[in-house]
Design an enzyme around this catalytic site. Structure first.
Site, PDB file in Angstrom:
ATOM      1  N   GLU A  50       0.809  -1.228   0.000  1.00  0.00           N
ATOM      2  CA  GLU A  50       0.000   0.000   0.000  1.00  0.00           C
ATOM      3  C   GLU A  50       0.838   1.272   0.000  1.00  0.00           C
ATOM      4  OE1 GLU A  50      -0.576  -2.641   1.892  1.00  0.00           O
ATOM      5  OE2 GLU A  50      -2.705  -3.181   1.767  1.00  0.00           O
ATOM      6  N   PHE A 112     -11.449  -7.049  14.115  1.00  0.00           N
ATOM      7  CA  PHE A 112     -10.376  -7.528  13.246  1.00  0.00           C
ATOM      8  C   PHE A 112     -10.033  -6.448  12.213  1.00  0.00           C
ATOM      9  CE2 PHE A 112      -9.112  -9.833   9.308  1.00  0.00           C
ATOM     10  CZ  PHE A 112      -7.869 -10.244   9.755  1.00  0.00           C
ATOM     11  N   GLN A 113      -8.771  -6.153  12.093  1.00  0.00           N
ATOM     12  CA  GLN A 113      -8.257  -5.129  11.172  1.00  0.00           C
ATOM     13  C   GLN A 113      -8.848  -3.749  11.424  1.00  0.00           C
ATOM     14  OE1 GLN A 113      -8.361  -6.856   7.159  1.00  0.00           O
ATOM     15  NE2 GLN A 113      -6.315  -7.633   7.581  1.00  0.00           N
ATOM     16  N   LYS A 162     -17.270  -0.548   6.195  1.00  0.00           N
ATOM     17  CA  LYS A 162     -17.756  -1.519   5.210  1.00  0.00           C
ATOM     18  C   LYS A 162     -19.280  -1.502   5.076  1.00  0.00           C
ATOM     19  CE  LYS A 162     -17.324  -6.253   3.664  1.00  0.00           C
ATOM     20  NZ  LYS A 162     -16.654  -7.547   3.813  1.00  0.00           N
ATOM     21  N   MET A 476      24.517   8.415   1.935  1.00  0.00           N
ATOM     22  CA  MET A 476      24.349   9.698   2.613  1.00  0.00           C
ATOM     23  C   MET A 476      24.639   9.553   4.110  1.00  0.00           C
ATOM     24  SD  MET A 476      23.958  12.796   2.093  1.00  0.00           S
ATOM     25  CE  MET A 476      23.050  13.387   0.664  1.00  0.00           C
TER      26      MET A 476
END
Ligand SMILES: Cc1ncc(C[n+]2csc(CCOP(=O)(O)OP(=O)(O)O)c2C)c(N)n1
Lengths: 567, 163
Positions: A50, A112-113, A162, A476
């Site tokens: 993502e 959940f999630q 949802k 760097m």
């Protein structure tokens, strides 16, 4: 027309003429994915992480003038997206991110999630919304696009539970948005613009300092016109590169921590500074006390009032859209025809500084110099490629040695400095410009942070050229350790690096490892010309201890540069 | 310097945390913060007491204005204004202290709003300073609880904060 929430989401994206949607599915967004499946107007690009979805949307937005759009699921989908969102936020890039959320009745129950996405992203978005009613989806998405692209742009997140995507309601896409609490100023204050013009006429040692705001406001043409009418020197910040043509004789190069000697000296010793869409960042002016010790008048044009007088006191603040203000300023200047002789002594001084040739580096026949690769890449692409980068030395060399003559060709994470940004950003650029050469200049450290996207590149046949300046070090970091930590290279050497050419091949692309300076140009030609239509991973084994010069150390003044010649 | 900043903001669930989050994220001081809906139910009015140099206060007002849900911001303490805070203070009040506490409450124009054999609850409104002075004026050992609302304020005369 009565539609489900998921249908409404997709219809809204269609209404906003979204060409590409970068995303990754999951439980909370399944209804939305189902609707995406049933249509072909909005094309979904399936990334492999993502973070990359948001960077790709970001690259798309930076290289076009449109809003980038990403779709992620709840919980880990949203947390993975955070780095991308923060990256866009720091560079003021217009994005709309749609995230799924657990169903409304489950919110707050550690479902959940479930994560508090609105809470987690609050400090790194321009604004965010949690939609609690299907009737609010259309208006919220409309607002999200509006907020993202107006005023000082930025990412806006819309979190949709949802169950809301399954509920139904009548769909009407609002034609316009009006928010009583959000009305960005566009036109600059006329009196202030007149004052600015007056200062510019009287300047003996003038300087124009232009940043990313010029790119964001699509004001390069206006900037160039004004600068030419005045005949003043122009410098760009890292974010502003391309907003003024690098090949122009009035351009003195990038300024800041790794800016040119002439740009930093002119910035410091000017008597009138015109700052346009730039914010006097710590990487740009170094120590603000040192900077302010030298007297000068500052005119600052910015759309965001909070950027003005934040780090440096300003004499003539002008809040407004850079493009509009520059147009008005140019009208005043052109009406009065400035005398180019005013600044002639100043130009003599600047040319003397230029004489230092601070960008010269020691060439080599044995080992590939990273700067040389970038210079050759400029030659092979005629200076006309889109260049995305990761973060580190390679990023600075790309900024220093690839002269950008056009805006939106240079795509880099300036504010957040996000390693892993380059490859996914390049995907967004390549999709937006399918027939243009797109390169990602990267390092062996950074590329490994989003290397999985080589798979996405294969799926969508994106012929990106990965130009990896492989120095076997987190360069760097190593450079700072060399300068400030007594050469103790703590955890900056990378052992057990993979064979990148083979990795590219394993993903179905071409890979070339280059070890000799004499092979550099040939390899670049092979990638950019012969295999124009393929992704080619160029693994340049470069000098492992080369440093980026000039360098202004953190906390030092802009004129206290370390130059290559001093060593 | 101490500043009293007043704002009107959309009465939406996330708005308060956006404001408080801004203060913590940018390291601004926050001495007190009060918020409640106004006569227009879609809008809340917030009063923040903060302190900082002129530059910091300028940044605070600019950053607050930048929040999408903030409708208007004014630094009340920039001109004439009135500030009030409410305090409920529960004190142990037995024997001769009963008399003394009542007297102090009267001097400060407070009211005793709850009485038991051994306690009083005194209600007091005024500026932050006045409430502080009351606390200092009575015997510390007698204080059982103090609850303060935080400062609210309004501009004097024609200074009106409204959309
Ligand atoms: C996600 C992330 N982690 C850590 C850093 C700190 N950092 C800045 S530059 C750098 C080294 C980058 O190494 P490499 O990609 O190989 O590029 P080089 O500097 O060698 O060109 C690191 C670790 C960062 N910018 N981003």
């Amino acid at each position: 027309m009565v539609l489900t929430g998921a249908e409404i989401v997709v219809r809204c994206l269609q209404e906003e003429k979204v060409e590409y949607l970068f995303g990754y599915p999951g439980g909370a967004v399944l209804f939305i994915y189902d609707e995406l499946f049933k249509q072909d107007k909005v094309r979904h690009v399936l990334v492999r992480h993502e973070q990359a979805a948001v960077h790709a949307a970001d690259g798309y937005a930076r290289s076009t003038e449109s809003v980038g759009v990403a779709l992620v699921t709840s919980g880990p989908g949203a947390t993975n997206a955070v780095t991308g969102i923060a990256t866009a936020y720091m560079d003021s890039i217009p994005l709309v991110i749609i995230s799924g959320q657990v169903p409304t009745p489950a919110i707050g129950l550690d479902a959940f999630q479930e994560v508090d996405t609105v809470g987690i992203t609050r400090p790194c978005v321009k604004h965010n919304f949690l939609v609690k009613d299907v009737k609010d989806i259309a208006a919220t998405i409309k607002k999200a696009f509006y907020i993202a692209k107006t005023g000082r742009p930025g990412p806006v997140l819309v979190d949709i539970p949802k169950d809301i995507t399954a509920h139904k309601c009548e769909f009407v896409y609002p034609e316009s948005v009006s928010l009583r609490s959000y009305n960005p100023v566009v036109k600059g204050h006329h009196g202030q613009i007149k004052k600015a013009a007056q200062l510019l006429f009287e300047a003996k040692r003038p300087m124009i300092y232009a940043g990313g705001g010029v790119v964001l406001s699509n004001a390069s043409e206006q900037l160039t016109k004004l600068a030419r009418a005045l005949g003043f020197p122009v410098t760009n910040t890292l974010m502003g590169l391309g907003s003024y043509p690098a090949s122009d004789k009035q351009f003195v190069g990038m300024l800041g921590m790794h800016g040119t000697y002439e740009a930093n000296m002119s910035m410091h010793y000017c008597d009138v500074l015109l700052a346009v869409g730039a914010r006097f960042d710590d990487r740009v002016i170094g120590d603000p006390k040192h900077f302010q010790a030298e007297p000068r008048k500052i005119i600052h044009i910015d759309i965001d009032p909070s950027s003005i007088s934040k780090r440096v006191k300003v004499d003539v603040p002008i809040v407004g859209d850079v493009k509009e203000v520059l147009e008005e300023l140019a009208r005043l200047i052109e009406a009065e025809k400035p005398n180019p002789e005013n600044a002639s002594a100043w130009w003599r001084q600047i040319n003397e500084w230029r004489g230092k040739q601070c960008m010269l580096y020691k060439g080599s026949d044995e080992v590939i110099k990273p700067q040389f690769v970038v210079q050759k890449m400029w030659e092979v692409t005629g200076g006309d490629a889109f260049v995305a980068t990761d973060v580190g030395q390679h990023q600075m060399w790309a900024a220093q040695y690839y002269g950008f003559d056009k805006p939106r060709r240079w795509v880099t994470s300036g504010g957040l400095g996000t390693m892993g940004f380059g490859l996914p950003a390049a995907m967004g650029i390549q999709l937006a410009h399918p027939d243009k050469p797109v390169a990602v200049v990267t390092g062996e450290g950074s590329i490994q942070m989003c290397i999985q996207e080589l798979s996405t590149c294969k799926q969508y046949r994106l012929p990106i050229k990965v130009v990896s300046l492989n120095n076997r070090y987190l360069g760097m970091v190593r450079q700072w350790q060399e300068f400030f930590h007594g050469n103790r290279y703590s955890e900056s050497y990378m052992d057990s690096l993979p064979d990148f050419a083979k990795i590219a091949e394993a993903y179905g692309h071409r890979g070339i490892q280059v070890t000799k300076p004499s092979d550099v140009e040939g390899a670049l030609r092979e990638a950019f010309i012969t295999h124009k239509n393929d992704l080619v991973f160029l693994d340049f084994q470069v000098d492992s201890t080369e440093n980026v010069y000039p360098m202004v150390q953190g906390g030092k003044g802009l004129t206290e540069m370390i130059l290559a010649e001093d060593l | 310097m101490r500043h009293v900043i007043s704002l009107l903001l959309e009465n939406e669930s996330g708005a308060l945390s956006r404001v408080s989050g801004l203060f913590s994220a940018r390291g601004y001081n926050i001495e007190s913060l009060t918020v409640a809906p106004t006569e227009d139910a879609s809008m809340s009015r917030m009063t923040i007491v903060t302190s900082g140099s002129d530059e910091v206060i300028e940044q605070i007002t600019k950053q607050l204005n930048k929040l999408i849900e903030v409708v208007k911001v004014v630094d009340l303490s920039e001109a004439a204004y009135i500030e009030r805070e409410l305090m409920l203070i529960k004190v142990r009040a037995v024997a001769k202290d009963r008399e003394e506490l009542k007297r102090m409450a009267d001097i400060f124009r407070g009211r005793v709003v709850d009485v038991t054999d051994s306690t009083y609850v005194i209600e007091l409104t005024g500026t932050q300073d006045k409430l502080d002075s009351f606390i200092n004026a009575i015997d510390r050992a007698l204080i059982l609880e103090t609850v303060r609302s935080g400062v609210t304020g309004v501009g004097r005369g024609d200074r009106i904060l409204k959309v």
